[in-house]
Design a protein around this motif. Sequence first.
Motif, PDB file in Angstrom:
ATOM      1  N   PHE A   1       0.678  -1.395  -0.701  1.00 50.35           N
ATOM      2  CA  PHE A   1      -0.421   0.397  -0.180  1.00 50.35           C
ATOM      3  C   PHE A   1       0.764   1.317  -0.139  1.00 50.35           C
ATOM      4  CE2 PHE A   1      -1.941   3.308   2.010  1.00 50.35           C
ATOM      5  CZ  PHE A   1      -3.513   3.267   1.033  1.00 50.35           C
ATOM      6  N   ALA A   2       2.004   1.319   1.139  1.00 48.13           N
ATOM      7  CA  ALA A   2       2.493   2.480   0.540  1.00 48.13           C
ATOM      8  C   ALA A   2       3.550   3.242  -0.242  1.00 48.13           C
ATOM      9  CB  ALA A   2       3.681   2.214   2.207  1.00 48.13           C
ATOM     10  N   HIS A   3       4.122   1.508  -0.736  1.00 51.69           N
ATOM     11  CA  HIS A   3       4.571   2.164  -2.269  1.00 51.69           C
ATOM     12  C   HIS A   3       3.625   2.973  -3.555  1.00 51.69           C
ATOM     13  CE1 HIS A   3       8.799   0.634  -1.300  1.00 51.69           C
ATOM     14  NE2 HIS A   3       7.804  -0.619  -0.586  1.00 51.69           N
ATOM     15  N   GLY A   4       2.516   2.134  -3.513  1.00 50.53           N
ATOM     16  CA  GLY A   4       1.234   2.506  -4.310  1.00 50.53           C
ATOM     17  C   GLY A   4       0.650   3.749  -3.770  1.00 50.53           C
ATOM     18  N   PHE A   5       0.650   3.970  -2.877  1.00 52.32           N
ATOM     19  CA  PHE A   5       0.179   5.641  -2.721  1.00 52.32           C
ATOM     20  C   PHE A   5       1.469   6.415  -3.405  1.00 52.32           C
ATOM     21  CE2 PHE A   5      -0.440   9.236  -0.052  1.00 52.32           C
ATOM     22  CZ  PHE A   5      -1.927   9.233   0.344  1.00 52.32           C
ATOM     23  N   MET A   6       2.620   6.082  -2.234  1.00 48.86           N
ATOM     24  CA  MET A   6       3.925   7.357  -3.131  1.00 48.86           C
ATOM     25  C   MET A   6       4.335   7.089  -4.716  1.00 48.86           C
ATOM     26  SD  MET A   6       4.398   8.815  -0.150  1.00 48.86           S
ATOM     27  CE  MET A   6       5.566   9.793  -1.083  1.00 48.86           C
ATOM     28  N   HIS A   7       3.825   6.360  -5.011  1.00 48.08           N
ATOM     29  CA  HIS A   7       3.645   6.060  -6.932  1.00 48.08           C
ATOM     30  C   HIS A   7       3.619   7.227  -6.997  1.00 48.08           C
ATOM     31  CE1 HIS A   7       4.417   4.426 -10.228  1.00 48.08           C
ATOM     32  NE2 HIS A   7       5.694   4.182 -10.047  1.00 48.08           N
TER      33      HIS A   7
ATOM     34  N   LEU B   1      -3.146  -5.834  -5.579  1.00 48.38           N
ATOM     35  CA  LEU B   1      -4.584  -5.184  -4.630  1.00 48.38           C
ATOM     36  C   LEU B   1      -3.892  -4.498  -3.259  1.00 48.38           C
ATOM     37  CD1 LEU B   1      -6.728  -8.480  -3.686  1.00 48.38           C
ATOM     38  CD2 LEU B   1      -6.836  -6.957  -5.350  1.00 48.38           C
ATOM     39  N   ASN B   2      -3.064  -4.438  -3.009  1.00 50.62           N
ATOM     40  CA  ASN B   2      -2.543  -3.386  -1.937  1.00 50.62           C
ATOM     41  C   ASN B   2      -2.046  -2.394  -2.784  1.00 50.62           C
ATOM     42  OD1 ASN B   2      -3.941  -4.661   0.492  1.00 50.62           O
ATOM     43  ND2 ASN B   2      -1.378  -5.608   0.997  1.00 50.62           N
ATOM     44  N   TYR B   3      -0.676  -2.657  -3.660  1.00 49.86           N
ATOM     45  CA  TYR B   3      -0.549  -1.690  -4.219  1.00 49.86           C
ATOM     46  C   TYR B   3      -1.456  -0.901  -5.182  1.00 49.86           C
ATOM     47  CZ  TYR B   3       2.827   0.278  -7.644  1.00 49.86           C
ATOM     48  OH  TYR B   3       3.975   1.463  -8.980  1.00 49.86           O
ATOM     49  N   ALA B   4      -2.292  -1.476  -5.956  1.00 49.30           N
ATOM     50  CA  ALA B   4      -3.276  -0.752  -6.507  1.00 49.30           C
ATOM     51  C   ALA B   4      -4.476   0.318  -5.408  1.00 49.30           C
ATOM     52  CB  ALA B   4      -4.385  -1.933  -6.868  1.00 49.30           C
ATOM     53  N   ALA B   5      -4.561  -0.972  -4.649  1.00 47.97           N
ATOM     54  CA  ALA B   5      -5.289   0.940  -3.499  1.00 47.97           C
ATOM     55  C   ALA B   5      -4.251   1.197  -2.928  1.00 47.97           C
ATOM     56  CB  ALA B   5      -5.851  -0.623  -2.116  1.00 47.97           C
ATOM     57  N   GLY B   6      -3.780   1.634  -3.177  1.00 48.32           N
ATOM     58  CA  GLY B   6      -2.303   2.790  -2.419  1.00 48.32           C
ATOM     59  C   GLY B   6      -2.116   3.466  -3.399  1.00 48.32           C
ATOM     60  N   PHE B   7      -2.455   3.486  -4.764  1.00 49.78           N
ATOM     61  CA  PHE B   7      -2.272   4.720  -5.814  1.00 49.78           C
ATOM     62  C   PHE B   7      -3.143   4.780  -6.515  1.00 49.78           C
ATOM     63  CE2 PHE B   7      -1.730   0.811  -9.071  1.00 49.78           C
ATOM     64  CZ  PHE B   7      -2.080   1.073  -9.465  1.00 49.78           C
ATOM     65  N   LEU B   8      -4.383   4.261  -5.898  1.00 47.63           N
ATOM     66  CA  LEU B   8      -5.425   5.101  -6.098  1.00 47.63           C
ATOM     67  C   LEU B   8      -6.526   5.492  -5.195  1.00 47.63           C
ATOM     68  CD1 LEU B   8      -7.310   1.392  -7.641  1.00 47.63           C
ATOM     69  CD2 LEU B   8      -7.253   3.763  -9.075  1.00 47.63           C
ATOM     70  N   LEU B   9      -5.907   5.284  -4.179  1.00 51.76           N
ATOM     71  CA  LEU B   9      -6.119   6.249  -3.258  1.00 51.76           C
ATOM     72  C   LEU B   9      -5.675   7.634  -3.229  1.00 51.76           C
ATOM     73  CD1 LEU B   9      -8.077   7.511  -0.511  1.00 51.76           C
ATOM     74  CD2 LEU B   9      -5.621   6.480   0.719  1.00 51.76           C
TER      75      LEU B   9
END
Length: 199
Positions: free
Chosen positions: A33-39, A145-153
């Motif tokens: 999630f954190a990596h996805g959010f920061m991307h 899933l967690n990565y995608a949730a991060g970048f979508l948020l």
Amino acid sequence: MNKAVLRTSLAALLALSPTLAFAHPGHGEAVGFAHGFMHPLSGLDHVLAMVAVGIFAANLGGRALWAVPATFVALMAVGGALGMSGVAIPFVEIGIAASVIVLGGVVALRSTNWPLGAAMAMVGAFAVFHGFAHGAEMPADASGLNYAAGFLLATAVLHAVGIGAGIAIGRVGANAPRFTQALGAVVAVAGVGLLAGVI
């Protein structure tokens, strides 16, 4: 166009440019999630396009306030799934740079008479490229899933920033349209710089 506003906008853009670049190449591990959010937050191209989507939605008003950003997020998820699955999409970098140019141009022109369906289709088409770029960073052997949730948020947050900025600028008075147009012009010029590889 107010020269002071334009100079301030350009100075802000130049201050951000050295630390922000394309969000997709060379990020190393892209899991969770954190990596996805920061991307999305780590690339000028993504930040500018997503904030511009929010300003565009605010300029349109009404149902566009939620429908335009929601369309972007939904089709970004589709693009992310394509990127994670290894499906090839041509011209991704060009599509992303073009999104910054076009979205900045739409804001600069202060286009407020778009039919809702056309606005949703336009941002949705660009969202696929952005989502693909994020999804392609996902390692093939990891759950996305967690990565995608991060970048979508993170995308939704950037849209909210754009909407908030668009609404706030609209309340400053008679110069509001010019200020919005100046911001859009700066975004579009930055897109040209991204396309040319100078930013």
